[in-house]
Design a protein around this motif. Structure first.
Motif, PDB file in Angstrom:
ATOM      1  N   PHE A 235      -6.565  31.581  13.597  1.00  0.00           N
ATOM      2  CA  PHE A 235      -7.625  31.410  14.536  1.00  0.00           C
ATOM      3  C   PHE A 235      -8.711  32.588  15.038  1.00  0.00           C
ATOM      4  O   PHE A 235      -9.317  32.631  14.898  1.00  0.00           O
ATOM      5  CB  PHE A 235      -7.189  30.705  16.026  1.00  0.00           C
ATOM      6  N   ILE A 236      -7.494  33.836  15.126  1.00  0.00           N
ATOM      7  CA  ILE A 236      -8.029  34.936  15.563  1.00  0.00           C
ATOM      8  C   ILE A 236      -8.592  35.987  14.619  1.00  0.00           C
ATOM      9  O   ILE A 236      -7.800  36.199  13.401  1.00  0.00           O
ATOM     10  CB  ILE A 236      -7.118  35.797  16.719  1.00  0.00           C
ATOM     11  N   GLY A 237      -9.824  36.024  14.495  1.00  0.00           N
ATOM     12  CA  GLY A 237     -10.254  37.265  13.290  1.00  0.00           C
ATOM     13  C   GLY A 237     -11.496  36.558  12.640  1.00  0.00           C
ATOM     14  O   GLY A 237     -11.288  35.393  12.354  1.00  0.00           O
ATOM     15  N   SER A 238     -12.586  37.295  12.389  1.00  0.00           N
ATOM     16  CA  SER A 238     -13.433  36.873  11.740  1.00  0.00           C
ATOM     17  C   SER A 238     -14.078  37.878  10.724  1.00  0.00           C
ATOM     18  O   SER A 238     -14.492  39.053  11.079  1.00  0.00           O
ATOM     19  CB  SER A 238     -14.670  36.370  12.667  1.00  0.00           C
ATOM     20  N   PRO A 239     -14.186  37.506   9.158  1.00  0.00           N
ATOM     21  CA  PRO A 239     -13.611  36.461   8.696  1.00  0.00           C
ATOM     22  C   PRO A 239     -12.037  36.153   8.870  1.00  0.00           C
ATOM     23  O   PRO A 239     -11.425  37.161   9.293  1.00  0.00           O
ATOM     24  CB  PRO A 239     -13.854  36.543   7.135  1.00  0.00           C
ATOM     25  N   ALA A 240     -11.534  34.826   8.788  1.00  0.00           N
ATOM     26  CA  ALA A 240     -10.208  34.486   9.297  1.00  0.00           C
ATOM     27  C   ALA A 240      -9.113  35.272   8.155  1.00  0.00           C
ATOM     28  O   ALA A 240      -9.644  35.491   7.114  1.00  0.00           O
ATOM     29  CB  ALA A 240     -10.101  33.125   9.140  1.00  0.00           C
ATOM     30  N   MET A 241      -7.927  35.490   8.656  1.00  0.00           N
ATOM     31  CA  MET A 241      -6.845  35.909   7.896  1.00  0.00           C
ATOM     32  C   MET A 241      -6.772  34.935   6.491  1.00  0.00           C
ATOM     33  O   MET A 241      -6.839  33.685   6.588  1.00  0.00           O
ATOM     34  CB  MET A 241      -5.701  36.046   8.605  1.00  0.00           C
ATOM     35  N   ASN A 242      -6.430  35.570   5.535  1.00  0.00           N
ATOM     36  CA  ASN A 242      -6.021  34.786   4.411  1.00  0.00           C
ATOM     37  C   ASN A 242      -4.618  34.221   4.441  1.00  0.00           C
ATOM     38  O   ASN A 242      -3.630  35.271   4.653  1.00  0.00           O
ATOM     39  CB  ASN A 242      -6.304  35.570   2.894  1.00  0.00           C
TER      40      ASN A 242
END
Length: 377
Positions: A235-242
């Motif tokens: 949820f946290i981070g953009s782009p999201a974590m893989n």
């Protein structure tokens, strides 16, 4: 100014069995800017409304400072709320809108005018005090709503997605203004949003909710670097974590015909619930493009390249020698991976690149319950 405490606060709406907010245990320091964030229906707005007195608390307590306000009327809690839809009176001027709550409270006219003018100066609204809301832009209306809260000089500001009705450029500008204003005034602020970019850029701390349960509380950097579980990581981070779940074979996560070497202590923490699998997360910026055949490298088939000027991202499929996609989730879609690349050296669509995760930046989680595996320093 005051602290805010949710002491195992629970809200169950009539006719439902599952709590909208389930045993929320959260302490907000005096003068802190705390952001409640999560997907729609996670309980963040309900939590704010419990603090405001607009929703009943079925069990637990809510405190402002040392005062238990669980059963106190909203008007007696010394809070001010800023809503998503501005909630301005269309027939009143900006000055009247900002000073209305003080007028109802019986504050002398001279003091009302003084407070309104002070707030208008802070918010750059002085030239608009005689206008009606219809003559203002969306950003100006939101600043009027902020001004109405400021003039009351409350112990706590409550903000419920105040930027949702603004366009993208104005949203960036206004969130900067709100964060700067809160630092200047030093008023304890609880801010609700579903936008994790707002959360990362505005909050002193972030509290992530899911299905009414508090998942993690921490600074933006802590949430980004050390997510407590798979949900927070994605949820946290953009782009999201893989994020992908893979079988553990010979001390490594097996990714198709490739592998990611795992720390020995992480493998030792796996339980029967994990069923021989481990969930691995890696952020787009934590992948290096490397030559084919590099140990622990993973081939990625380039589907789309997104060029943003200062940044570029590849959205591609993880494929093994037989062409079957590995199971992974990212911003792009299921079975795709996002890679941040050099914007001046962009691969062609349809080509293949090889990437390797920087080992010290791996995020590891139990496949069974999704909780973070702490491998220590």
């Amino acid at each position: 100014m005051a602290t805010v405490t949710f002491d195992h606060a629970t809200r169950i709406y009539p006719g439902t069995e599952r709590p909208a907010v389930d045993g929320l245990d959260l302490h907000i320091e005096d003068g802190e800017f705390l952001v409640l964030v999560g997907p729609s229906g996670c309980g963040k707005s309900t939590s704010l409304r419990m603090l405001a007195g607009l929703e009943d608390v079925n069990s637990g307590r809510v405190l402002i400072g040392d005062r238990d306000v669980t059963d106190v009327q909203p008007k007696d809690r010394d809070i001010a709320m800023v809503f998503q839809n501005y909630a301005l009176y269309p027939h009143m001027t900006v000055a009247d809108n900002m000073g209305f709550a003080l007028k109802i409270a019986g504050t002398p006219k001279a003091e009302i005018r003084q407070r309104v003018e002070e707030a208008a100066k802070i918010l750059d609204l002085s030239q608009y005090l005689d206008r009606k809301p219809k003559a203002l832009s969306g950003g100006q209306r939101q600043r009027v709503a902020m001004g109405r809260a400021i003039v009351r000089q409350p112990q706590v500001f409550l903000m419920d997605e105040p930027l949702s009705n603004l366009d993208a450029k104005l949203r960036v500008q206004t969130r900067t203004q709100i964060a700067s204003l809160q630092r200047r005034l030093g008023v304890t602020t609880v801010y609700v949003t579903h936008d994790q970019i707002e959360a990362l850029t505005m909050g002193d701390r972030i509290a992530v909710l899911k299905d009414g349960l508090l998942q993690q509380v921490g600074t933006p950097r802590e949430m980004y670097d050390v997510p407590a579980n798979v949900f927070v990581a994605g949820f946290i981070g953009s782009p999201a974590m893989n994020i992908g779940t893979f079988p553990v074979l010979d001390g490594a996560a097996s990714v198709g015909n490739s592998r990611i070497t795992l720390p020995r202590q992480a493998i030792g923490t796996l339980t029967d619930d994990d069923k021989g699998n481990i969930t691995v997360g890696f952020r787009p910026e934590d992948l290096d493009v490397v030559p084919a055949g590099t140990p622990d490298s993973i081939p990625v088939y380039v589907n789309i390249v997104e060029e943003l000027g200062s940044d570029a991202f590849v959205y591609g499929s993880l494929t093994d020698a037989f062409g079957s996609a590995a199971v992974i989730h990212s911003t792009a879609a299921d079975s795709e991976v996002t890679v941040r690349i050099d914007p001046r050296d962009v691969p062609a669509k349809g080509s293949q690149i090889n990437v390797r995760v920087r080992p010290h930046l791996l995020h590891l989680f139990h496949a069974g319950n999704g909780e973070r595996i702490a491998i220590g320093a």
